[in-house]
Design a protein around this motif. Structure first.
Motif, PDB file in Angstrom:
ATOM      1  N   TYR A  69     -59.116 -75.678  38.923  1.00  0.00           N
ATOM      2  CA  TYR A  69     -58.796 -75.990  37.527  1.00  0.00           C
ATOM      3  C   TYR A  69     -57.456 -76.727  37.457  1.00  0.00           C
ATOM      4  O   TYR A  69     -56.451 -76.262  37.995  1.00  0.00           O
ATOM      5  N   ASN A  70     -57.457 -77.860  36.768  1.00  0.00           N
ATOM      6  CA  ASN A  70     -56.273 -78.726  36.743  1.00  0.00           C
ATOM      7  C   ASN A  70     -55.474 -78.646  35.450  1.00  0.00           C
ATOM      8  O   ASN A  70     -54.511 -79.409  35.270  1.00  0.00           O
ATOM      9  N   GLU A  71     -55.868 -77.763  34.516  1.00  0.00           N
ATOM     10  CA  GLU A  71     -55.175 -77.605  33.229  1.00  0.00           C
ATOM     11  C   GLU A  71     -55.130 -78.913  32.439  1.00  0.00           C
ATOM     12  O   GLU A  71     -54.185 -79.178  31.694  1.00  0.00           O
ATOM     13  N   ASN A  72     -56.158 -79.727  32.621  1.00  0.00           N
ATOM     14  CA  ASN A  72     -56.286 -80.998  31.892  1.00  0.00           C
ATOM     15  C   ASN A  72     -55.136 -81.952  32.206  1.00  0.00           C
ATOM     16  O   ASN A  72     -54.733 -82.761  31.368  1.00  0.00           O
ATOM     17  N   ASP A  73     -54.629 -81.882  33.415  1.00  0.00           N
ATOM     18  CA  ASP A  73     -53.536 -82.734  33.884  1.00  0.00           C
ATOM     19  C   ASP A  73     -54.057 -83.557  35.065  1.00  0.00           C
ATOM     20  O   ASP A  73     -54.410 -83.001  36.107  1.00  0.00           O
ATOM     21  N   VAL A  74     -54.111 -84.874  34.897  1.00  0.00           N
ATOM     22  CA  VAL A  74     -54.712 -85.717  35.926  1.00  0.00           C
ATOM     23  C   VAL A  74     -53.951 -85.617  37.236  1.00  0.00           C
ATOM     24  O   VAL A  74     -54.561 -85.638  38.324  1.00  0.00           O
ATOM     25  N   ASN A  75     -52.631 -85.482  37.181  1.00  0.00           N
ATOM     26  CA  ASN A  75     -51.855 -85.383  38.420  1.00  0.00           C
ATOM     27  C   ASN A  75     -52.128 -84.073  39.151  1.00  0.00           C
ATOM     28  O   ASN A  75     -52.183 -84.049  40.388  1.00  0.00           O
ATOM     29  N   ASN A  76     -52.302 -82.986  38.404  1.00  0.00           N
ATOM     30  CA  ASN A  76     -52.715 -81.729  39.032  1.00  0.00           C
ATOM     31  C   ASN A  76     -54.080 -81.887  39.692  1.00  0.00           C
ATOM     32  O   ASN A  76     -54.316 -81.394  40.807  1.00  0.00           O
ATOM     33  N   GLY A  77     -54.984 -82.566  38.989  1.00  0.00           N
ATOM     34  CA  GLY A  77     -56.308 -82.792  39.550  1.00  0.00           C
ATOM     35  C   GLY A  77     -56.252 -83.580  40.851  1.00  0.00           C
ATOM     36  O   GLY A  77     -56.953 -83.257  41.824  1.00  0.00           O
ATOM     37  N   ILE A  78     -55.439 -84.615  40.875  1.00  0.00           N
ATOM     38  CA  ILE A  78     -55.286 -85.424  42.096  1.00  0.00           C
ATOM     39  C   ILE A  78     -54.763 -84.558  43.236  1.00  0.00           C
ATOM     40  O   ILE A  78     -55.282 -84.614  44.373  1.00  0.00           O
ATOM     41  N   SER A  79     -53.755 -83.747  42.968  1.00  0.00           N
ATOM     42  CA  SER A  79     -53.177 -82.899  44.010  1.00  0.00           C
ATOM     43  C   SER A  79     -54.201 -81.928  44.578  1.00  0.00           C
ATOM     44  O   SER A  79     -54.275 -81.714  45.798  1.00  0.00           O
ATOM     45  N   LEU A  80     -55.004 -81.326  43.688  1.00  0.00           N
ATOM     46  CA  LEU A  80     -56.020 -80.370  44.143  1.00  0.00           C
ATOM     47  C   LEU A  80     -57.073 -81.051  45.021  1.00  0.00           C
ATOM     48  O   LEU A  80     -57.499 -80.495  46.044  1.00  0.00           O
ATOM     49  N   MET A  81     -57.482 -82.246  44.639  1.00  0.00           N
ATOM     50  CA  MET A  81     -58.486 -82.965  45.433  1.00  0.00           C
ATOM     51  C   MET A  81     -57.916 -83.455  46.758  1.00  0.00           C
ATOM     52  O   MET A  81     -58.599 -83.393  47.795  1.00  0.00           O
ATOM     53  N   GLU A  82     -56.677 -83.939  46.716  1.00  0.00           N
ATOM     54  CA  GLU A  82     -56.058 -84.395  47.967  1.00  0.00           C
ATOM     55  C   GLU A  82     -55.897 -83.238  48.942  1.00  0.00           C
ATOM     56  O   GLU A  82     -56.040 -83.420  50.159  1.00  0.00           O
TER      57      GLU A  82
END
Length: 326
Positions: A69-82
Motif C-alpha cells: 500500500y502506497n498511501e496514494n503517493d506515487v513516490n511511495n509506490g515507486i519505492s515499493l516496486m523498486e
C-alpha cells in the motif's frame, strides 16, 4: 436504484488481462507478481482479492506477493516496486496496480527498469501519465471504470424522478472496460480513458418561459481529488445541460466540498449546511457512506432527492434515492 461499476469483477478482468499479456510476451508461468494499491478500503480489497484468486487459478505456479500500500503517493509506490525488483530480479514478471496513482508508479518503474518486454503492467483507472505510459509501451492494459457515466446518470435520473416521477431499476451495472494499446484510440475507448474530451463548457441561457427551476448540489469528497473527481464533475455538468434541455427546467447548480478527501469532519459540516438550504437534488461523492447515512435520512425527510457517486457499499435504494458506486 444502484448504478455501479462492479469492483470484484474489475479484479477478474485485470487478472485475465495480466495472464493474456504474460502469454503474449512469452513470460514464465512460475514467475513472481507484485500487487499494489493505494489504501485499504473494504470494497477495493474485494477487487484485489479477486485479482489474486483469478490469476492464481489461471497460472497456479505463480508466486503472487502480498499487497503493498502506497498511501496514494506515487513516490511511495515507486519505492515499493523498486524494492520488489531488487529482491526478485528477473523472476519478477509484472505489477498490478489497483488505482491510477499506482498505475503511474508502474509506468515509471517499468520505464526506468529498461525491461518493458519482460514485465507486465496492468492498472485500474486512467490519467494522463497512464495514457502516455500505454502509448509508450510501459502499460499493457488499463481496466477503466465509469465515473463519468455514473455521475451523468446520477443527475439525469434525479431530475427525471423530480419532474416526472419516473422510477429506476434497483441495480444497473455500468461495467469497466479493458483498454489496450490496440483499442485505446477507438472513440468510445478514448472517451473512457479521458472524459475531459466530452466537456462542453457552459450551458446555454434557458428560455424565459421554462416551467420549473431546480436547485442541485454536487458535494465532492475533495475539490482536489484529481482526475477521478474531474471526470465525475464533467459527467454532472454535461447532464445538467442535457436535463435542462430534455425536461424544460432551469437547474441552479452548485459544487461544494472540502479540499482534501481526508477532511471528513469538514465534509460533514458542509453537508449539514447544504441540506439546510433545501436543494431539490443532492449528488454526493462519498467513500464512507455509513458516516453520512443520518444526514441522507434528514435530507430525504426534507424532500431532497439524494444520489451517491463512487460509494463503496450497496445501500437500500428506497431510503437513499439511487446509489451510484464504483
Amino acid at each position: 436504484s444502484v448504478y455501479y461499476c462492479d469492483q470484484p469483477e474489475q479484479g477478474a478482468l485485470a487478472a485475465q488481462a495480466f495472464y493474456d499479456a504474460m502469454v503474449a510476451k512469452g513470460l514464465p508461468m512460475d514467475g513472481v507478481v507484485g500487487v499494489h494499491m493505494s489504501v485499504v478500503v473494504p470494497i477495493l480489497e474485494a477487487k484485489i482479492q479477486n485479482f489474486v484468486d483469478t490469476l492464481q487459478g489461471l497460472a497456479p505456479d505463480l508466486t503472487i506477493l502480498e499487497t503493498q500500500y502506497n498511501e496514494n503517493d506515487v513516490n511511495n509506490g515507486i519505492s515499493l516496486m523498486e524494492a520488489q525488483l531488487a529482491a526478485h530480479g528477473d523472476e519478477l514478471i509484472g505489477f498490478f496496480g489497483g488505482n491510477n496513482v499506482t498505475g503511474d508508479a508502474i509506468v515509471r518503474v517499468i520505464e526506468e527498469s529498461g525491461r518493458a518486454e519482460a514485465l507486465v503492467g496492468v492498472a485500474v483507472d486512467s490519467d494522463p501519465a497512464e495514457i502516455e505510459g500505454m502509448k509508450n509501451g510501459y502499460l499493457d492494459v488499463l481496466i477503466v471504470q465509469t465515473p463519468y457515466d455514473q455521475a451523468y446518470n446520477a443527475v439525469m435520473s434525479a431530475v427525471a424522478h423530480i419532474v416526472t416521477g419516473e422510477e429506476f431499476d434497483d441495480e444497473v451495472n455500468m461495467p469497466a472496460s479493458v483498454i489496450t494499446p490496440e483499442n485505446m484510440d477507438d472513440p468510445d475507448m478514448a472517451a473512457l480513458l479521458d472524459p475531459t474530451i466530452l466537456a462542453r463548457g457552459g450551458a446555454e441561457e434557458p428560455a424565459a418561459d421554462v416551467p420549473e427551476e431546480l436547485y442541485l448540489v454536487y458535494l465532492t469528497p475533495s475539490t482536489e481529488s484529481g482526475y477521478w473527481g474531474e471526470y465525475v464533475r464533467i459527467g454532472i455538468e454535461n447532464a445538467v445541460m442535457d436535463a435542462e434541455e430534455e425536461y424544460g427546467v432551469t437547474i441552479n447548480y452548485e459544487y461544494a466540498g472540502p479540499a482534501l478527501e481526508s477532511s471528513q469532519d469538514e465534509y460533514l459540516s458542509i453537508l449539514e449546511g447544504v441540506i439546510a438550504k433545501g436543494p431539490d437534488a443532492l449528488i454526493m461523492g462519498q467513500l464512507a457512506p455509513d458516516a453520512v447515512a443520518p444526514f441522507i435520512t434528514d435530507a430525504t425527510a426534507m424532500g431532497t432527492y439524494v444520489n451517491l457517486v463512487s460509494v463503496g457499499v450497496d445501500l437500500p435504494g428506497d431510503q437513499y434515492g439511487s446509489v451510484y458506486y464504483c
